[in-house]
Design a protein around this motif. Structure first.
Motif, PDB file in Angstrom:
ATOM      1  N   MET A 113     -46.638 -23.183  39.710  1.00 11.90           N
ATOM      2  CA  MET A 113     -45.268 -22.863  39.325  1.00 11.90           C
ATOM      3  C   MET A 113     -44.960 -23.315  37.944  1.00 11.90           C
ATOM      4  O   MET A 113     -44.225 -22.842  37.028  1.00 11.90           O
ATOM      5  N   ALA A 114     -45.649 -24.212  37.479  1.00  8.01           N
ATOM      6  CA  ALA A 114     -45.458 -24.770  36.139  1.00  8.01           C
ATOM      7  C   ALA A 114     -46.038 -23.846  35.019  1.00  8.01           C
ATOM      8  O   ALA A 114     -45.465 -23.644  34.083  1.00  8.01           O
ATOM      9  N   ASP A 115     -46.869 -22.986  35.173  1.00  8.47           N
ATOM     10  CA  ASP A 115     -47.488 -22.190  34.460  1.00  8.47           C
ATOM     11  C   ASP A 115     -46.614 -20.878  34.478  1.00  8.47           C
ATOM     12  O   ASP A 115     -46.274 -20.596  33.356  1.00  8.47           O
ATOM     13  N   ALA A 116     -45.805 -20.581  35.507  1.00  5.72           N
ATOM     14  CA  ALA A 116     -44.999 -19.317  35.508  1.00  5.72           C
ATOM     15  C   ALA A 116     -43.638 -20.071  34.751  1.00  5.72           C
ATOM     16  O   ALA A 116     -43.167 -19.204  33.932  1.00  5.72           O
ATOM     17  N   VAL A 117     -43.249 -21.175  34.964  1.00  4.37           N
ATOM     18  CA  VAL A 117     -42.084 -21.629  33.987  1.00  4.37           C
ATOM     19  C   VAL A 117     -42.464 -21.731  32.566  1.00  4.37           C
ATOM     20  O   VAL A 117     -41.613 -21.362  31.809  1.00  4.37           O
ATOM     21  N   ARG A 118     -43.660 -22.296  32.231  1.00  2.95           N
ATOM     22  CA  ARG A 118     -43.997 -22.205  30.820  1.00  2.95           C
ATOM     23  C   ARG A 118     -44.239 -20.762  30.197  1.00  2.95           C
ATOM     24  O   ARG A 118     -43.469 -20.710  29.052  1.00  2.95           O
ATOM     25  N   GLU A 119     -44.529 -19.877  30.987  1.00  5.62           N
ATOM     26  CA  GLU A 119     -44.681 -18.474  30.514  1.00  5.62           C
ATOM     27  C   GLU A 119     -43.076 -18.004  30.392  1.00  5.62           C
ATOM     28  O   GLU A 119     -42.824 -17.384  29.233  1.00  5.62           O
ATOM     29  N   PHE A 120     -42.284 -18.382  31.233  1.00  4.22           N
ATOM     30  CA  PHE A 120     -40.759 -17.933  31.444  1.00  4.22           C
ATOM     31  C   PHE A 120     -40.182 -18.510  30.315  1.00  4.22           C
ATOM     32  O   PHE A 120     -39.005 -17.923  29.684  1.00  4.22           O
ATOM     33  N   ALA A 121     -40.069 -19.848  30.198  1.00  2.00           N
ATOM     34  CA  ALA A 121     -39.200 -20.542  29.263  1.00  2.00           C
ATOM     35  C   ALA A 121     -39.658 -21.657  28.452  1.00  2.00           C
ATOM     36  O   ALA A 121     -38.890 -22.226  27.787  1.00  2.00           O
ATOM     37  N   GLY A 122     -40.972 -21.668  28.313  1.00  5.24           N
ATOM     38  CA  GLY A 122     -41.683 -22.355  27.375  1.00  5.24           C
ATOM     39  C   GLY A 122     -42.111 -23.895  27.857  1.00  5.24           C
ATOM     40  O   GLY A 122     -41.575 -24.288  28.718  1.00  5.24           O
ATOM     41  N   PRO A 123     -42.747 -24.716  27.369  1.00  4.82           N
ATOM     42  CA  PRO A 123     -43.553 -25.701  27.542  1.00  4.82           C
ATOM     43  C   PRO A 123     -42.526 -26.879  27.844  1.00  4.82           C
ATOM     44  O   PRO A 123     -42.801 -27.638  28.958  1.00  4.82           O
ATOM     45  N   ALA A 124     -41.454 -26.751  27.243  1.00  6.10           N
ATOM     46  CA  ALA A 124     -40.521 -28.044  27.628  1.00  6.10           C
ATOM     47  C   ALA A 124     -39.874 -27.949  28.970  1.00  6.10           C
ATOM     48  O   ALA A 124     -39.783 -28.885  29.540  1.00  6.10           O
ATOM     49  N   GLU A 125     -39.480 -26.767  29.324  1.00  7.94           N
ATOM     50  CA  GLU A 125     -38.919 -26.518  30.532  1.00  7.94           C
ATOM     51  C   GLU A 125     -39.966 -26.783  31.754  1.00  7.94           C
ATOM     52  O   GLU A 125     -39.731 -27.007  32.799  1.00  7.94           O
ATOM     53  N   ALA A 126     -41.559 -26.378  31.466  1.00 10.00           N
ATOM     54  CA  ALA A 126     -42.540 -26.578  32.296  1.00 10.00           C
ATOM     55  C   ALA A 126     -42.656 -27.942  32.539  1.00 10.00           C
ATOM     56  O   ALA A 126     -42.744 -28.413  33.785  1.00 10.00           O
ATOM     57  N   ALA A 127     -42.424 -28.859  31.682  1.00 10.34           N
ATOM     58  CA  ALA A 127     -42.785 -30.300  31.802  1.00 10.34           C
ATOM     59  C   ALA A 127     -41.602 -30.783  32.608  1.00 10.34           C
ATOM     60  O   ALA A 127     -41.587 -31.610  33.440  1.00 10.34           O
ATOM     61  N   GLY A 128     -40.307 -30.283  32.094  1.00  7.89           N
ATOM     62  CA  GLY A 128     -39.159 -30.463  32.932  1.00  7.89           C
ATOM     63  C   GLY A 128     -39.451 -30.158  34.586  1.00  7.89           C
ATOM     64  O   GLY A 128     -39.025 -30.903  35.342  1.00  7.89           O
ATOM     65  N   TYR A 129     -39.705 -29.169  34.698  1.00  8.13           N
ATOM     66  CA  TYR A 129     -40.041 -28.734  36.195  1.00  8.13           C
ATOM     67  C   TYR A 129     -40.884 -29.600  36.975  1.00  8.13           C
ATOM     68  O   TYR A 129     -40.697 -29.982  37.920  1.00  8.13           O
ATOM     69  N   THR A 130     -42.039 -30.296  36.200  1.00  8.25           N
ATOM     70  CA  THR A 130     -42.766 -30.975  36.929  1.00  8.25           C
ATOM     71  C   THR A 130     -42.317 -32.219  37.234  1.00  8.25           C
ATOM     72  O   THR A 130     -42.295 -32.994  38.306  1.00  8.25           O
ATOM     73  N   ARG A 131     -41.240 -32.847  36.308  1.00 15.50           N
ATOM     74  CA  ARG A 131     -40.578 -33.892  36.528  1.00 15.50           C
ATOM     75  C   ARG A 131     -39.644 -33.740  37.709  1.00 15.50           C
ATOM     76  O   ARG A 131     -39.211 -34.702  38.748  1.00 15.50           O
ATOM     77  N   LEU A 132     -39.006 -32.367  37.647  1.00 11.94           N
ATOM     78  CA  LEU A 132     -38.157 -32.135  38.915  1.00 11.94           C
ATOM     79  C   LEU A 132     -38.486 -32.400  40.084  1.00 11.94           C
ATOM     80  O   LEU A 132     -38.046 -32.548  41.336  1.00 11.94           O
ATOM     81  N   ARG A 133     -39.866 -31.541  40.351  1.00 13.68           N
ATOM     82  CA  ARG A 133     -40.654 -31.377  41.369  1.00 13.68           C
ATOM     83  C   ARG A 133     -40.822 -32.836  41.915  1.00 13.68           C
ATOM     84  O   ARG A 133     -40.674 -33.215  43.381  1.00 13.68           O
ATOM     85  N   ASP A 134     -41.162 -33.819  41.123  1.00 16.66           N
ATOM     86  CA  ASP A 134     -41.531 -35.107  41.499  1.00 16.66           C
ATOM     87  C   ASP A 134     -40.317 -35.851  42.256  1.00 16.66           C
ATOM     88  O   ASP A 134     -40.217 -36.590  43.125  1.00 16.66           O
ATOM     89  N   TRP A 135     -39.036 -35.722  41.615  1.00 17.66           N
ATOM     90  CA  TRP A 135     -37.920 -36.007  42.017  1.00 17.66           C
ATOM     91  C   TRP A 135     -37.453 -35.472  43.205  1.00 17.66           C
ATOM     92  O   TRP A 135     -37.028 -36.233  44.116  1.00 17.66           O
ATOM     93  N   LEU A 136     -37.684 -34.112  43.354  1.00 15.98           N
ATOM     94  CA  LEU A 136     -37.337 -33.550  44.746  1.00 15.98           C
ATOM     95  C   LEU A 136     -38.187 -34.018  45.709  1.00 15.98           C
ATOM     96  O   LEU A 136     -37.783 -34.334  46.877  1.00 15.98           O
ATOM     97  N   THR A 137     -39.565 -34.597  45.599  1.00 10.71           N
ATOM     98  CA  THR A 137     -40.348 -35.155  46.660  1.00 10.71           C
ATOM     99  C   THR A 137     -39.804 -36.302  47.023  1.00 10.71           C
ATOM    100  O   THR A 137     -39.721 -36.608  48.298  1.00 10.71           O
ATOM    101  N   GLN A 138     -39.521 -37.270  45.773  1.00 11.50           N
ATOM    102  CA  GLN A 138     -39.162 -38.373  46.121  1.00 11.50           C
ATOM    103  C   GLN A 138     -37.893 -38.596  46.911  1.00 11.50           C
ATOM    104  O   GLN A 138     -37.490 -39.311  47.766  1.00 11.50           O
TER     105      GLN A 138
END
Length: 491
Positions: A113-138
C-alpha cells in the motif's frame, strides 16, 4: 459485569441472524440448552440470499472483515473456520476510483500500500500513510479489548487506563481532522474516512475512534467465502445444529410469558410455547421493546443511520478489469454527507460501492455471466421525504446510469433486483435502514441501548442496535456479549 440472575440452563434465542447464531454457538459451547426461533424459512437475517435464474444474490452485507472474530464464533463449539467456511483474502481489498479519473488499489499489506500511495500521490503521502497505519493499529489495540469486545455496565465502566490511551491517541476528536494529521491529499483522506458512513455519521462529525472500521478493512483485510456472504449464516447454523442447538423456522415470536420480572416462556404466532430460563432478543429494537412491554428511557430519541438503495444486476461477462469491490467517489464530499444526513436528500453527485462477487466466485452467476451489486447511500425514512415505494425503480435506473458512465460502459443487465428503504421497512428495519442506529457520541458504547434492558431479569439483547454496534464483526461480538451476560463470561 452484571449477569442474568438465577438459573439459565434453557435459553431461547429469537432471531437466526448473525448475532443470534453467534449467541447460540457461544451458549451451546458453554453447556446451555439452546433453541433458536426465526420468522424466516431459514437462517440469515440481514445476510440473506435471493436466487434468480441461476444468479445468487447477497441481499445484505458484501464486505467481510476480521476473520479472527468469525473463527472465535465457530470455535465456541470446537469447529474450525478453515474447515467450515474457507475464506479468500481479497487483494486489493478495494479499488478506489475518483472523479478526476485517478485510481488507487487499496492493499492491506503495508509495504504494497505504501508503494501504491507513493505512485498515486508522491513520497510525502506514502510516509504519511505509514504513520497513519501505525496510528490505526494503536487505536485498534487500545479500543478493541476493553471497549468493543467487553460488556460495560455504565459510563463509569469506561474509566480505565485504556481510556486515557484512547484520549491520548485522539480517539474523541473528529475523524476527518485526525486522518488529516497524516494525509493532505483529499482523495486519500476519503479512502480512510468514508467508513464513517457505516457508523451513520459524516467523517467531519464522527469520532476518530471509529477509524477502527478503517483498520478492519484497510489493515485487517477484506475476505469472501465461497457461495457469497449468505454462506456465512448457513455455515453458522449448520455448526450450531451439529452442536445440539434446536431451530424453529417460519414462525415469528408473538409474546413473552412472565412470572414477575422473569420471562418463563416464549410463544410464537402459530401457538407454540417454548419454556426457558433466559431469552436473547435479536429483533429490531422497537420490536424487542414491544415484546418486553416497555420503552427505553432516553432524554433524546435515538437517531437512525442513513439507508441504502442496492441495485443487483446480472448480465453478459466481459468486464474483468472491474474488481471485487470498487468505491466510485463523486466530486462532492462534505456536500454528500450534508445531503444524506442533514437535508434528507439523495446525493446530487453520488458515491457508490460497486461489488462484483463473480470476480472471486464465478459460480454466483450462470456461465458467461457477471453479477454486480451497486450500493448508493440514501436518507432513511425518518429524514427523507421520498416515497420510496414509488421512486425506488426510477432511482435505481439513475444509479445504474452513473455506474455505466463511470465503470460499466454499455452494460445492459438481463435482470435487476432492487432493495431500498421501502423494502428494508417492510422487513421491520427501523427507519428503513439496514444500518440501525447511528454511532453518534450519545449512541456509542455505554450510551448505546443496553444489552441488559431494565425491567426484566433474564432477557438480553443482541444485534446492531445494541452494543457494540453495526457491522458483521460487531454483531458477531454482540452475540458473544449476550452469552456472557447469561453465563458470566467465557469459561
Amino acid at each position: 459485569m452484571k449477569t442474568v440472575p438465577g438459573p439459565a440452563d434453557r435459553v431461547v434465542v429469537v432471531g437466526a441472524g448473525l448475532s443470534g447464531l453467534a449467541a447460540a454457538l457461544h451458549l451451546a459451547g458453554r453447556g446451555r440448552e439452546v433453541t433458536v426461533l426465526e420468522r424466516d424459512p431459514g437462517p440469515g437475517g440481514r445476510a440473506g440470499r435471493v436466487e434468480h435464474h441461476g444468479y445468487l444474490l447477497d441481499t445484505g452485507p458484501t464486505v467481510l472483515t476480521m476473520p479472527s472474530i468469525l473463527a472465535d464464533t465457530f470455535g465456541a463449539v470446537g469447529a474450525a473456520l478453515a474447515t467450515e467456511l474457507p475464506l479468500t483474502r481479497l487483494d486489493p481489498a478495494y479499488v478506489a476510483r475518483f472523479a478526476d479519473g485517478s485510481t488507487l488499489p487499496v492493499h492491506t499489506d503495508g509495504a504494497a500500500m505504501a508503494d501504491a500511495v507513493r505512485e498515486f500521490a508522491g513520497p510525502a503521502e506514502a510516509a504519511g500513510y505509514t504513520r497513519l497505519r501505525d496510528w490505526l493499529t494503536q487505536l485498534y489495540r487500545a479500543e478493541f479489548g476493553r471497549f468493543i469486545n467487553a460488556n460495560i455496565d455504565s459510563p463509569l465502566g469506561m474509566v480505565r487506563p485504556e481510556l486515557a490511551r484512547l484520549v491520548a491517541l485522539g480517539g474523541f476528536r473528529r475523524l476527518d481532522g485526525q486522518v488529516g494529521r497524516f494525509l493532505s491529499d483529499e482523495r486519500l483522506k476519503r479512502v480512510f474516512t468514508f467508513q464513517a458512513l457505516y457508523a451513520g455519521e459524516s467523517p467531519m462529525r464522527a469520532l476518530a475512534l471509529y477509524a477502527v472500521i478503517s483498520y478492519m478493512d484497510t489493515v485487517g483485510g477484506v475476505y469472501f467465502p465461497p457461495g457469497g456472504i449468505a454462506a456465512l449464516p448457513q455455515a453458522l447454523a449448520r455448526v450450531a445444529a451439529d452442536a445440539g442447538v434446536k431451530f424453529g423456522y417460519g414462525d415469528s415470536v408473538s409474546e413473552l410469558e412472565r412470572a414477575g420480572a422473569r420471562v418463563t416462556a416464549v410463544r410464537t404466532a402459530s401457538g407454540a410455547r417454548y419454556p426457558c430460563d433466559a431469552v436473547v432478543l435479536t429483533t429490531e429494537l422497537p420490536e424487542s421493546y414491544r415484546l418486553l412491554g416497555r420503552r427505553p428511557r432516553r432524554p433524546v430519541p435515538l437517531r437512525a443511520a442513513p439507508s441504502a438503495l442496492v441495485v443487483h444486476a446480472g448480465g453478459p461477462a466481459g468486464r474483468s478489469e472491474v474488481g471485487h469491490h470498487t468505491i466510485s467517489f463523486g466530486h462532492g464530499w462534505r456536500s454528500t454527507f450534508d445531503e444524506l444526513i442533514v437535508q434528507g436528500r439523495r446525493m446530487s453527485d453520488p458515491s457508490l460501492l460497486v461489488t462484483r462477487p463473480t470476480a472471486t466466485d464465478p459460480g454466483l452467476a450462470p456461465p458467461g455471466r457477471e453479477l454486480y451489486s451497486i450500493l448508493a447511500p440514501v436518507p432513511n425514512l425518518d429524514r427523507g421525504p421520498a416515497d420510496w415505494t414509488a421512486e425506488s425503480g426510477s432511482y435505481a435506473e439513475e444509479v445504474l446510469d452513473v455506474a455505466r458512465e463511470r465503470l460499466l460502459p454499455g452494460f445492459e443487465p438481463e435482470f435487476t433486483h432492487v432493495i431500498g428503504p421501502a423494502e428494508w421497512a417492510d422487513r421491520g428495519l427501523v427507519a428503513g435502514t439496514p444500518f440501525s442506529y447511528a454511532h453518534s457520541f450519545v449512541q456509542t458504547g455505554p450510551f448505546r441501548p443496553r444489552n441488559l434492558p431494565r425491567g426484566t431479569d433474564n432477557v438480553v439483547l443482541a444485534g446492531g442496535a445494541t452494543v457494540p454496534g453495526v457491522g458483521v464483526p460487531t454483531v458477531l461480538i454482540s452475540g458473544r456479549l449476550a452469552a456472557d451476560r447469561i453465563t458470566g463470561g467465557t469459561p
